[in-house]
Every structure is written in structure tokens, then in C-alpha cells.
Design a protein around this motif. Structure first.
Motif: not given
Length: 209
Positions: A10-12, A17, A150-154
Motif C-alpha cells: 500500500f506504499t505508492r 502509504y 493497492w499500491s501502483d506497484r504492488a
């Protein structure tokens, strides 16, 4: 999955966060598929919603349908969908940018006043890569990626899905994060990384309040 792993989900890319879950029952509608695929997509959404302990409904009082999934062959097709530009701002330049990038999928979310998800728009360009996937795999992947913000890179490096007994299933650790995120004692929106520690604690307790 440890706290660092959950926090990364969840950290973009900006370092922020941000966790958000749906704040209302989910009402899906699917465009551009045949009846068999429609049933598969809706079945995947129902399964993930049930896993989360969330709800579905027949209609959303504000939007009618609040989860819209579009399957198509060319990004330009989206600009011809009536009134879609009212729901997705700057649709034409967005489609042009995605086409230039060769993207085959994109998700856009809308949020309520508290920051919980109130609508999501899923755009899937059926290129050769996606067309080669079984419908069940494609549907489950999309259902998982819209159940939370979700994060954009999850899932840039690894899929939320895995093979088990010859079948594609949701990775258990991702399922556990979803269940924990939807636990009734957890907030619908969180911007502090300490939220990841709370998720891990919920997972350790089986997600039971």
C-alpha cells in the motif's frame, strides 16, 4: 507476510502509504464480453467480495452500478462510449497516453467524502498477452485488484495469483491481507504506515474481532 511486505502493498511510488477499501456494497456491470465470460467475471468478483466479508447489491442508490469493467481491443474505443467521459475525467488524453505506452489495463477509482472507495472503472485492452490467459485467471486478477486500493506497484513484480493443483488461485497471503483489511475493527481508510502493523496483527489473530 511480515509488516514490511504488507506495508509495501500500500506504499505508492511517491512514498505515500494509502489503504482504502469499499465503503458501500459493490454493484458490478461488465461490457464487451459474451455471456459465458460475463458469468466468469461476476463469479470472480462475488468470490473475492465473499472472501473480504463485504457485500454486493443489485443497485447503487447514487450510481446504479459502481464497478464497471470494460473489455475492448483498442483504447480509442473507450472515447466512443456515451457519457463515459463524465465518469472518467480527461478520458480522451488518458486513452491516448495509455495507447502510446502500449498499456493493456488501467483502473480508476472514485472515493466518498471519507476516502473509502465508492466506484471503480476497470479498462482491459485484450491484446495477445491477455487474450492468451484463461478467462478465470483474468477475471480473478481484476477482482483482486479492485477490492482494495493497492499500491501502483504492488503487483509489478509478482502476481496476486498462484498455481495450486493445476488451478489458478489467490495467493493465501494476499487473501489474508484482504480479509484483515475488511475486518470490522479496521478503518476503511488509512494513511499511516502503522496501519500495516495492525493488518499483520489481524492476520495473526485470524482476522477475528
Amino acid at each position: 507476510m511480515d509488516a514490511a511486505g504488507v506495508e509495501a502493498l500500500f506504499t505508492r511510488a511517491t512514498g505515500e502509504y494509502l489503504f482504502a477499501r469499499w465503503g458501500r456494497p459493490i454493484v458490478p456491470v461488465v461490457f464487451g464480453v459474451d455471456d459465458a465470460t460475463l458469468s466468469t467475471v461476476k463469479g470472480a468478483i462475488e468470490a473475492v467480495v465473499a472472501l473480504a466479508g463485504h457485500k454486493m447489491a443489485e443497485t447503487d442508490p447514487e450510481l446504479g452500478a459502481n464497478l464497471m469493467l470494460f473489455f475492448f481491443r483498442d483504447w480509442a474505443e473507450l472515447t466512443e462510449v456515451p457519457n463515459l467521459d463524465r465518469l472518467v475525467p480527461d478520458l480522451a488524453p488518458l486513452c491516448a497516453r495509455l495507447a502510446a505506452q502500449g498499456a493493456n489495463q488501467y483502473r480508476a477509482f472514485r472515493f466518498d467524502a471519507d476516502g473509502a472507495i465508492k466506484a471503480a472503472f476497470v479498462f482491459i485492452r485484450m491484446d495477445d498477452e491477455l487474450a492468451a490467459l484463461p478467462a478465470e485467471t483474468l477475471a480473478l486478477n481484476q477482482a483482486v485488484q479492485v477490492i482494495c486500493l493497492w499500491s501502483d506497484r504492488a503487483f509489478a513484480e509478482s502476481s496476486p495469483l498462484a498455481l495450486a493443483g493445476g488451478q489458478v488461485v489467490l495467493r493465501p497471503e494476499i487473501g489474508a491481507v484482504i480479509r484483515a483489511g475488511y475486518d470490522r475493527v479496521m478503518p476503511a481508510v488509512a494513511r499511516d504506515p502503522s496501519h500495516a502493523l495492525r493488518l499483520v496483527a489481524r492476520i495473526g489473530q485470524g482476522g477475528v474481532a
